[in-house]
Design a protein around this motif. Structure first.
Motif, short mmCIF file in Angstrom:
data_model
loop_
_atom_site.label_atom_id
_atom_site.label_comp_id
_atom_site.label_asym_id
_atom_site.label_seq_id
_atom_site.Cartn_x
_atom_site.Cartn_y
_atom_site.Cartn_z
N UNK A 225 0.94 -0.86 -0.37
CA UNK A 225 0.04 -0.27 0.31
C UNK A 225 0.60 1.41 -0.20
N UNK A 226 1.17 1.88 -1.39
CA UNK A 226 1.84 3.01 -1.06
C UNK A 226 0.85 4.20 -0.28
N UNK A 227 1.94 5.10 0.37
CA UNK A 227 1.62 5.60 1.10
C UNK A 227 -0.23 5.67 1.86
N UNK A 228 -0.13 4.54 3.38
CA UNK A 228 -1.15 4.71 3.30
C UNK A 228 -1.72 5.49 3.84
N UNK A 229 -2.75 6.32 4.20
CA UNK A 229 -3.30 7.16 4.82
C UNK A 229 -4.65 6.90 4.58
N UNK A 230 -6.10 7.01 5.74
CA UNK A 230 -7.19 7.12 6.15
C UNK A 230 -7.49 5.49 5.96
N UNK A 231 -8.70 5.22 6.76
CA UNK A 231 -9.21 3.91 6.90
C UNK A 231 -10.71 4.34 8.04
N UNK A 232 -11.60 2.92 7.82
CA UNK A 232 -12.59 3.08 8.38
C UNK A 232 -12.87 1.59 8.48
N UNK A 233 -13.96 1.79 9.75
CA UNK A 233 -14.32 -0.10 10.37
C UNK A 233 -15.80 -0.09 9.06
N UNK A 234 -16.03 -0.81 8.24
CA UNK A 234 -17.53 -0.78 8.02
C UNK A 234 -18.07 -2.44 8.41
N UNK A 235 -19.14 -2.47 8.33
CA UNK A 235 -19.77 -3.95 8.83
C UNK A 235 -19.02 -4.75 7.51
N UNK A 236 -18.22 -4.43 6.20
CA UNK A 236 -18.30 -5.57 5.45
C UNK A 236 -16.58 -5.98 5.36
N UNK A 237 -16.07 -5.09 6.21
CA UNK A 237 -14.56 -5.31 6.74
C UNK A 237 -14.03 -4.10 7.13
N UNK A 238 -12.56 -4.10 6.72
CA UNK A 238 -11.61 -2.60 7.03
C UNK A 238 -11.26 -2.28 6.08
N UNK A 239 -11.55 -0.20 5.35
CA UNK A 239 -11.59 0.23 4.51
C UNK A 239 -9.50 0.94 4.85
N UNK A 240 -8.79 0.54 4.02
CA UNK A 240 -6.88 1.53 4.26
C UNK A 240 -7.22 1.77 2.91
#
Length: 412
Positions: A225-240
């Motif tokens: 994951x180049x330049x990882x920034x931002x994340x969110x936990x949803x019912x379908x999994x984690x977005x990175x």
């Protein structure tokens, strides 16, 4: 699009635990429906010491004025504000659904909003308790805080991560911490499914790793994951968030999976999604796409949509057919149809003085729940409640004695 699967030995145990919890919920319901099935001293299903269970969600808004230090919690059920300890110089306000984290150069102040929910899948418990100040986490203003029901992971600006026992936070104490051993991590360390998701910084492009709660790697999928920034936990999994789009990480079928959701085109660095906003429990995420547009990520469909909006201060959406909400520099809240990109509604100017883009974490925000949205007007010392399903009608406005420069929602 590629899919990586990582089989880990904990999966079967986690599935058994989930089944036991579900059976416990169902069993409690059955027992309570039968006269004499439980004694008066039996602990009711969903019982939480020191909290009252409610039939409806107990939404609250955390508020702070970095200049004066004035802070408070606005109870959206009663309309009252509970004043809390002064915290001056805050540059950001984050939340995990119950606790607020006010980040300053002196440390991170932890505030218990006294409102939260527990999602059991087929039913949800809503809780309310007293508002209280918990204390200070000894980290700088760049710290990122992420939580689940068991641990709170605090990653400082240098990539060092410390885990805190969340049960102690719930009791009003900051203790029982331990530092993850080994390498430093890029971006936030995210608790998920009794494990930790992180990007290992080992001299090249950061790679996704799955850690146990002791910090030991249990899986190292070949996902960069180049330049990882931002994340969110949803019912379908984690977005990175990554430079080329996003990763969706899930635990299913006895394995972790990491699926790429690419933009599908080259996106300049200044137009990438680096900070996600969404309705808690929702699967539709938003993020600014530069200065004049908004990204909408539909996690269920694995698609990105760019909506040309005009100058953006903040954005959010409830998803599921609801409009994209965009606070623009004209001071008004605008509603857009995500499918067509057309503007469907607009409020009168809500921000006193018009353009209030702010800097860093001090810009006004849009908080969204299942039926209402909330917009803070710092200069006017107001919070507006918007019915986004009724043409952005202003349902209520709250006059405050706290200047709400920073705002975050809890109880959802």
């Amino acid at each position: 699009m590629t899919v990586r699967r990582i089989v880990t030995p904990w999966a079967s145990a986690a599935l058994v635990l989930t089944a036991l919890l579900a059976a416990s919920c169902a069993g409690d319901k059955d027992n309570n429906s039968s006269p004499g099935a439980s004694s008066p001293s039996a602990t009711p299903h969903g019982y939480v010491e020191g909290a009252q269970e409610a039939a409806e969600q107990q939404s609250r808004l955390l508020l702070n004025d970095p200049g004066s230090g004035d802070s408070g919690v606005l109870d959206l059920v009663t309309g009252t504000v509970h004043r809390t300890a002064q915290v001056t110089g805050a540059v950001r306000l984050g939340t995990d659904g119950r606790f607020g984290y006010l980040h300053t150069s002196r440390g991170t102040h932890v505030l218990d909003s006294g409102a939260w929910m527990v999602d059991h899948g087929d039913h949800i418990h809503y809780y309310g308790a007293a508002v209280r100040d918990v204390g200070e986490l000894p980290v700088d203003s760049r710290a990122q805080v992420r939580s689940d029901v068991a641990v709170t992971a605090v990653t400082d600006g240098g990539g060092r991560t410390v885990l805190y026992d969340r049960r102690q936070l719930e009791k009003g104490r900051i203790e029982s911490s331990r530092t993850l051993p080994g390498t430093t991590y890029t971006g936030a360390v995210v608790p998920y499914e009794e494990h930790l998701l992180a990007f290992a910084d080992e001299g090249g492009t950061p790679r996704l790793v799955v850690l146990d709660r002791e910090g030991e790697r249990v899986a190292s999928p070949n996902v960069e994951c180049e330049e990882p920034r931002g994340d969110a936990v949803t019912r379908r999994g984690v977005i990175l968030g990554c430079a080329r789009g996003a990763l969706l990480v899930r635990a299913q079928g006895g394995a972790f999976t990491a699926e790429e959701i690419p933009y599908g085109r080259d996106v300049p660095a200044k137009e990438r999604a680096t900070a996600f906003r969404h309705r808690p429990g929702g699967d539709t995420l938003t993020a600014p796409a530069g200065d004049d547009a908004v990204w909408v990520l539909d996690v269920a469909e694995r698609t990105w949509t760019r909506v040309e909006t005009g100058p953006v201060v903040a954005a959010n959406t409830a998803g599921e057919g609801s409009p994209l909400l965009v606070l623009e520099t004209d001071g008004s809240l605008h509603g857009y149809d995500v499918a067509t990109g057309e503007r469907t509604a607009r409020t009168k100017p809500l921000l006193t003085g018009g353009k209030r883009a702010g800097t860093g974490g001090s810009a006004p925000v849009i908080e969204v729940d299942r039926s209402r949205a909330y917009v803070n007007d710092p200069e006017g010392k107001k919070v507006f409640e918007i019915d986004y399903n009724d043409g952005l009608r202003i349902a209520r406005s709250f006059d405050l004695d706290v200047k709400p420069v920073l705002m975050a929602g809890t109880g959802r």
